[in-house]
Design a protein around this motif. Structure first.
Motif, PDB file in Angstrom:
ATOM      1  N   LEU A  81      -2.311  11.512  12.009  1.00 59.44           N
ATOM      2  CA  LEU A  81      -3.448  11.473  11.087  1.00 59.44           C
ATOM      3  C   LEU A  81      -3.019  11.272   9.645  1.00 59.44           C
ATOM      4  CD1 LEU A  81      -5.827  14.243  12.459  1.00 59.44           C
ATOM      5  CD2 LEU A  81      -5.821  11.810  12.910  1.00 59.44           C
ATOM      6  N   GLU A  82      -1.821  11.699   9.293  1.00 63.08           N
ATOM      7  CA  GLU A  82      -1.407  11.634   7.895  1.00 63.08           C
ATOM      8  C   GLU A  82      -0.579  10.400   7.561  1.00 63.08           C
ATOM      9  OE1 GLU A  82      -2.649  13.367   5.618  1.00 63.08           O
ATOM     10  OE2 GLU A  82      -3.581  14.984   6.735  1.00 63.08           O
ATOM     11  N   SER A  83      -0.208   9.620   8.562  1.00 62.85           N
ATOM     12  CA  SER A  83       0.453   8.348   8.261  1.00 62.85           C
ATOM     13  C   SER A  83      -0.486   7.519   7.397  1.00 62.85           C
ATOM     14  CB  SER A  83       0.750   7.599   9.560  1.00 62.85           C
ATOM     15  OG  SER A  83       1.126   6.266   9.259  1.00 62.85           O
ATOM     16  N   CYS A  84       0.045   6.901   6.343  1.00 67.75           N
ATOM     17  CA  CYS A  84      -0.843   6.166   5.432  1.00 67.75           C
ATOM     18  C   CYS A  84      -1.233   4.818   5.996  1.00 67.75           C
ATOM     19  CB  CYS A  84      -0.204   6.018   4.060  1.00 67.75           C
ATOM     20  SG  CYS A  84       0.956   4.652   3.919  1.00 67.75           S
ATOM     21  N   ALA A 132      -7.162  14.307  -3.660  1.00 70.51           N
ATOM     22  CA  ALA A 132      -8.394  14.301  -2.888  1.00 70.51           C
ATOM     23  C   ALA A 132      -8.128  14.428  -1.393  1.00 70.51           C
ATOM     24  CB  ALA A 132      -9.198  13.037  -3.186  1.00 70.51           C
ATOM     25  N   GLY A 133      -6.977  14.997  -1.042  1.00 72.36           N
ATOM     26  CA  GLY A 133      -6.729  15.245   0.366  1.00 72.36           C
ATOM     27  C   GLY A 133      -5.912  14.166   1.036  1.00 72.36           C
ATOM     28  N   ALA A 134      -4.609  14.194   0.872  1.00 72.48           N
ATOM     29  CA  ALA A 134      -3.727  13.236   1.539  1.00 72.48           C
ATOM     30  C   ALA A 134      -2.305  13.761   1.481  1.00 72.48           C
ATOM     31  CB  ALA A 134      -3.810  11.862   0.881  1.00 72.48           C
ATOM     32  N   SER A 169     -12.081   5.426   0.672  1.00 68.79           N
ATOM     33  CA  SER A 169     -11.938   5.473   2.123  1.00 68.79           C
ATOM     34  C   SER A 169     -10.577   6.007   2.553  1.00 68.79           C
ATOM     35  CB  SER A 169     -12.170   4.074   2.714  1.00 68.79           C
ATOM     36  OG  SER A 169     -11.233   3.167   2.167  1.00 68.79           O
ATOM     37  N   PHE A 170      -9.721   6.259   1.592  1.00 75.21           N
ATOM     38  CA  PHE A 170      -8.396   6.778   1.920  1.00 75.21           C
ATOM     39  C   PHE A 170      -8.363   8.298   1.958  1.00 75.21           C
ATOM     40  CE2 PHE A 170      -4.045   8.060   0.700  1.00 75.21           C
ATOM     41  CZ  PHE A 170      -3.321   7.400   1.671  1.00 75.21           C
ATOM     42  N   TYR A 171      -9.214   8.924   1.157  1.00 69.02           N
ATOM     43  CA  TYR A 171      -9.090  10.366   0.945  1.00 69.02           C
ATOM     44  C   TYR A 171     -10.136  11.144   1.744  1.00 69.02           C
ATOM     45  CZ  TYR A 171      -6.099   8.986  -2.918  1.00 69.02           C
ATOM     46  OH  TYR A 171      -5.094   8.440  -3.670  1.00 69.02           O
ATOM     47  N   THR A 172      -9.689  12.261   2.313  1.00 68.63           N
ATOM     48  CA  THR A 172     -10.608  13.033   3.155  1.00 68.63           C
ATOM     49  C   THR A 172     -11.643  13.813   2.364  1.00 68.63           C
ATOM     50  OG1 THR A 172      -8.976  14.792   3.172  1.00 68.63           O
ATOM     51  CG2 THR A 172      -9.043  13.361   5.099  1.00 68.63           C
ATOM     52  N   HIS A 173     -11.395  14.018   1.080  1.00 66.39           N
ATOM     53  CA  HIS A 173     -12.260  14.932   0.335  1.00 66.39           C
ATOM     54  C   HIS A 173     -13.630  14.334   0.019  1.00 66.39           C
ATOM     55  CE1 HIS A 173     -13.250  18.234  -2.340  1.00 66.39           C
ATOM     56  NE2 HIS A 173     -13.554  17.369  -3.291  1.00 66.39           N
ATOM     57  N   ASP A 200     -12.120   1.051  -1.581  1.00 65.05           N
ATOM     58  CA  ASP A 200     -10.752   1.080  -1.061  1.00 65.05           C
ATOM     59  C   ASP A 200     -10.135   2.464  -1.266  1.00 65.05           C
ATOM     60  OD1 ASP A 200      -8.341  -0.254  -0.066  1.00 65.05           O
ATOM     61  OD2 ASP A 200      -7.570   0.023  -2.096  1.00 65.05           O
ATOM     62  N   THR A 201     -10.284   2.992  -2.452  1.00 61.64           N
ATOM     63  CA  THR A 201      -9.705   4.298  -2.754  1.00 61.64           C
ATOM     64  C   THR A 201     -10.449   5.409  -2.003  1.00 61.64           C
ATOM     65  OG1 THR A 201      -8.947   3.592  -4.927  1.00 61.64           O
ATOM     66  CG2 THR A 201      -9.241   5.946  -4.605  1.00 61.64           C
ATOM     67  N   MET A 212      -6.047  11.799   3.198  1.00 63.88           N
ATOM     68  CA  MET A 212      -5.161  11.434   4.260  1.00 63.88           C
ATOM     69  C   MET A 212      -4.939   9.949   4.333  1.00 63.88           C
ATOM     70  SD  MET A 212      -6.757  11.863   8.000  1.00 63.88           S
ATOM     71  CE  MET A 212      -8.012  10.847   8.617  1.00 63.88           C
ATOM     72  N   ALA A 213      -5.442   9.140   4.952  1.00 61.85           N
ATOM     73  CA  ALA A 213      -4.731   8.297   5.874  1.00 61.85           C
ATOM     74  C   ALA A 213      -5.437   6.995   6.154  1.00 61.85           C
ATOM     75  CB  ALA A 213      -4.564   9.062   7.159  1.00 61.85           C
ATOM     76  N   TRP A 214      -4.901   6.319   7.144  1.00 64.09           N
ATOM     77  CA  TRP A 214      -5.389   4.969   7.410  1.00 64.09           C
ATOM     78  C   TRP A 214      -6.700   4.985   8.180  1.00 64.09           C
ATOM     79  CZ3 TRP A 214      -5.330   3.138  12.591  1.00 64.09           C
ATOM     80  CH2 TRP A 214      -4.727   4.013  13.497  1.00 64.09           C
TER      81      TRP A 214
END
Lengths: 214, 436
Positions: free
Chosen positions: B343-346, B167-169, A81-85, A78-79, A1-3
């Motif tokens: 939640l999905e906004s980057c 990986a989930g995004a 911390s972006f992904y939920t998995h 950095d990478t 996901m996300a920020w």
């Protein structure tokens, strides 16, 4: 996901730990190199393999991955911390991912989540004391025709009724899928226990492994 | 009209449809063989352009035209297959990969040949575990049979295909977000131009196509562009997968020409078979949630590429409809959707990062029974100040947030106002803890 990612902001800080990635894991990561033009592009496959192998990606594991891929450790953080998995601290043996997007919510997904929480006695982003289950929610799992649904590791449980929750959680095989598997992203078999080296393998054997993997 | 014979889903229900042997026994790889041995790359592009195969991933941009944007003097080309399918409530790519992975591989070979790509990456969202195993098994099978790798069908064309897991995004479904993710970075969409055709993966010319788009290619090559143009209405030709979910009797993925209405998709015996428990339709998100919302009296909308614009929608999107019935509290729908985008906004563009969060906060306040009438105007104002359309953001995610959320407020304003007027006093005090 996300920020803003939960659970991924406080890695296990095992800076002084001995080497955490085994030789087999290192070789598997290197076996992806011929697939991509840059080593950095191997980062997601590498993190998948590390997480499969260690259960989570600690500070030290990130630093070792960075070394293999010849990138700064901060790029790995950095990478990651972006992904939920990816998990940067230990998770349960099985991760339950409950879908909470619109189709599942309309079909009783919230009640299903509450039933799982009640049964396991944990909240979202928590792990049972015996280390068996971690519980997370995720946006759409693309199983809307079978709403409500939840993933347990690899297996998607479909059309979950409230009365099924207990039975699903009691099933020891609830994370196995009934299909031919590929081990491309699995943790490698460990030839010898607890042994790991510092030297990267030579390039020719990687290519050979690569061919075998294909 | 006669019974429609499915093309893309023809293997659903066939025993062992995932295996190469069964796929080939049913005529599989004839299209790729024809393209590689009897046609030049240019002829393949020309045929696909003539068929006007519009991208099935959401934007509807013609695939053949996209390919012509590649620079003529390129030496290296990448093909990325977008299998990140994360748009709620879309699952057509999942169905394609589950039942017919070789159809996708055949499409990849044809697209790769047309674009002169040396390497193709099939980017799958990580939640597709079973589908990953099916795809990887099929790729392994194809390599073993000489259908991938060197000198495919004796044509001299080489193509390597790799399955790459995300990986989930959600945002990795945006083509430049996908490229960044493939490069091992955060899935942050890139500023365009340069477009991927000029400078994409590893800064090389790159084409990104959706799974369903590519699955159409074998049939276009085998049966010809004229066949494709004859399926469905002009401008929206070809077979299309439609998903329907929510409280309908038969949720699922169905194939049809694009000559059906939204009402048919929900009510017809061929598709959703009507609402469960005799409930009535309150609202439908007909193209994945991001395209916008239809009220119950707008169900006559045609599910093609053009008609949705007449109903204030962004487009056809993924043609995946989720139906909301009259028993559902519209405030909960707003809250669910607003959370998704928040939640999905980057987080790259300030107005999307903050705007989606503000909208989620307002939606929470309304859903918790502490809304204010001016919140509805505030909501509209926030949603009007983000996105590519006002020229403020890098990618289309905020536009995708604006259309359903603002659409809900506009089309169901009376209902929201009624809820706000009737809510019990005193809820506002509880909010501080919830919103922080």
């Amino acid at each position: 996901m996300a920020w803003k990612t939960l659970d991924r902001t406080e890695p296990v800080y095992d800076k002084d730990a001995p080497v955490v990635l085994s030789e087999a894991v290192r070789r598997k990561i290197e076996s992806y190199f011929p697939r991509y033009e840059t080593k950095r592009a191997v980062l997601l496959p590498a993190l998948h393999v590390v997480q499969e192998s260690l259960g989570h990606v600690s500070w030290k594991a990130m630093a070792e991955v960075a070394e293999i891929l010849e990138i700064p450790p901060s790029d790995v953080l950095d990478t990651i911390s972006f992904y939920t998995h990816f998990w940067t601290k230990p998770k349960g043996r099985k991760v339950i991912t409950v879908c909470r997007s619109i189709s599942c919510e309309l079909m009783g997904g919230r009640e299903m989540l509450d039933a799982v929480k009640a049964k396991l006695g944990i909240g979202e982003h928590e792990t049972t004391p015996d280390g068996e289950y971690s519980l997370v929610t995720e946006e759409c799992l693309a199983g809307c025709d079978h709403a409500p649904c939840m993933l347990i590791n690899e297996r998607l449980h479909k059309n979950v009724r409230l009365e099924d929750v207990e039975k699903i959680l009691a099933d020891l095989e609830n994370d196995r899928i009934d299909a031919q598997r590929s081990d491309l992203y699995d943790a490698p078999d460990e030839p010898e226990a607890g042994q790991s080296g510092d030297d990267a393998a030579d390039a020719t054997s990687d290519v050979a492994e690569m061919k075998a993997a294909d | 009209m006669g019974k429609y014979e499915p093309v893309l889903l023809r293997s659903v229900g066939v025993a062992d449809s995932r295996t190469l042997a069964v796929y080939q026994s049913r005529g599989g790889y004839a299209g790729a063989r024809k393209a590689l041995t009897q046609m030049s790359s240019e002829e393949v592009i020309e045929e696909v352009k003539r068929a006007n195969l519009r991208g099935r991933g959401g934007a509807g941009f013609p695939a053949g035209v996209k390919w012509t944007f590649l620079p003529k003097d390129r030496t290296r080309t990448y093909l990325c297959v977008n299998g990140d399918e994360s748009e709620p409530p879309t699952f057509s790519n999942r169905v394609l990969m589950e039942h017919d992975p070789h159809q996708l591989i055949e499409g990849v070979i044809i697209a790769g040949y047309a674009t002169k790509a040396q390497v193709a990456y099939i980017y799958l969202r990580v939640e597709f575990h079973e589908q990953f195993h099916h795809m990887q098994t099929a790729v392994d099978e194809a390599y073993a049979a000489g259908i991938l790798g060197k000198n495919i069908f004796g044509s001299g064309y080489d193509l390597d295909v790799y399955v790459h897991r995300g990986a989930g995004a959600y945002v990795c479904g945006e083509e430049t977000g996908l490229i960044e993710s493939l490069e091992g970075k955060r899935g942050w969409p890139r500023i365009k131009p340069p477009f991927p055709a000029i400078e994409g993966l590893f800064r090389k010319p790159t084409v990104v196509n959706n799974v369903e788009t590519l699955c159409n290619l074998p049939h276009i090559i085998e049966r010809g562009a004229d066949w494709f143009l004859g399926v469905g209405p002009q401008g929206s030709s070809g077979p299309k997968l439609f998903c329907v979910s929510g409280p309908v009797k038969r949720p699922g993925c169905y194939e049809s020409p694009m000559d059906i209405t939204c009402e048919e998709l929900i009510m017809s015996d061929k598709f959703g078979r009507g609402m469960t428990d005799g409930a009535k339709v309150k609202a439908v998100f007909p193209g994945g949630i991001s395209m916008g919302v239809l009220s119950a009296d707008e169900l006559g909308m045609k599910m093609d590429f053009d008609d949705p614009r007449n109903f204030g929608l962004l487009g056809l999107g993924t043609a995946a409809a989720v139906v909301v019935n009259t028993d559902t509290d519209i405030r909960e729908v707003l809250r669910n959707l607003a959370r998704f985008y928040a939640l999905e906004s980057c987080g790259q563009c300030t107005q999307c990062r903050m705007g989606t969060s503000w909208m989620y906060r307002i939606a929470q306040r309304i859903a918790l029974g502490a809304g204010r009438l001016e919140d509805l105007d505030l909501f509209e104002e926030v949603s009007g100040r983000m996105g590519m359309m006002p020229g403020l953001s890098i990618c289309g995610l905020p536009d995708g947030a604006t259309f359903p959320l603002r659409g809900l407020i506009q089309k169901f304003r009376g209902e929201f106002e009624e809820h706000i007027r009737n809510q019990a006093p005193g809820r506002a005090d509880e909010l501080l803890t919830v919103l922080n």
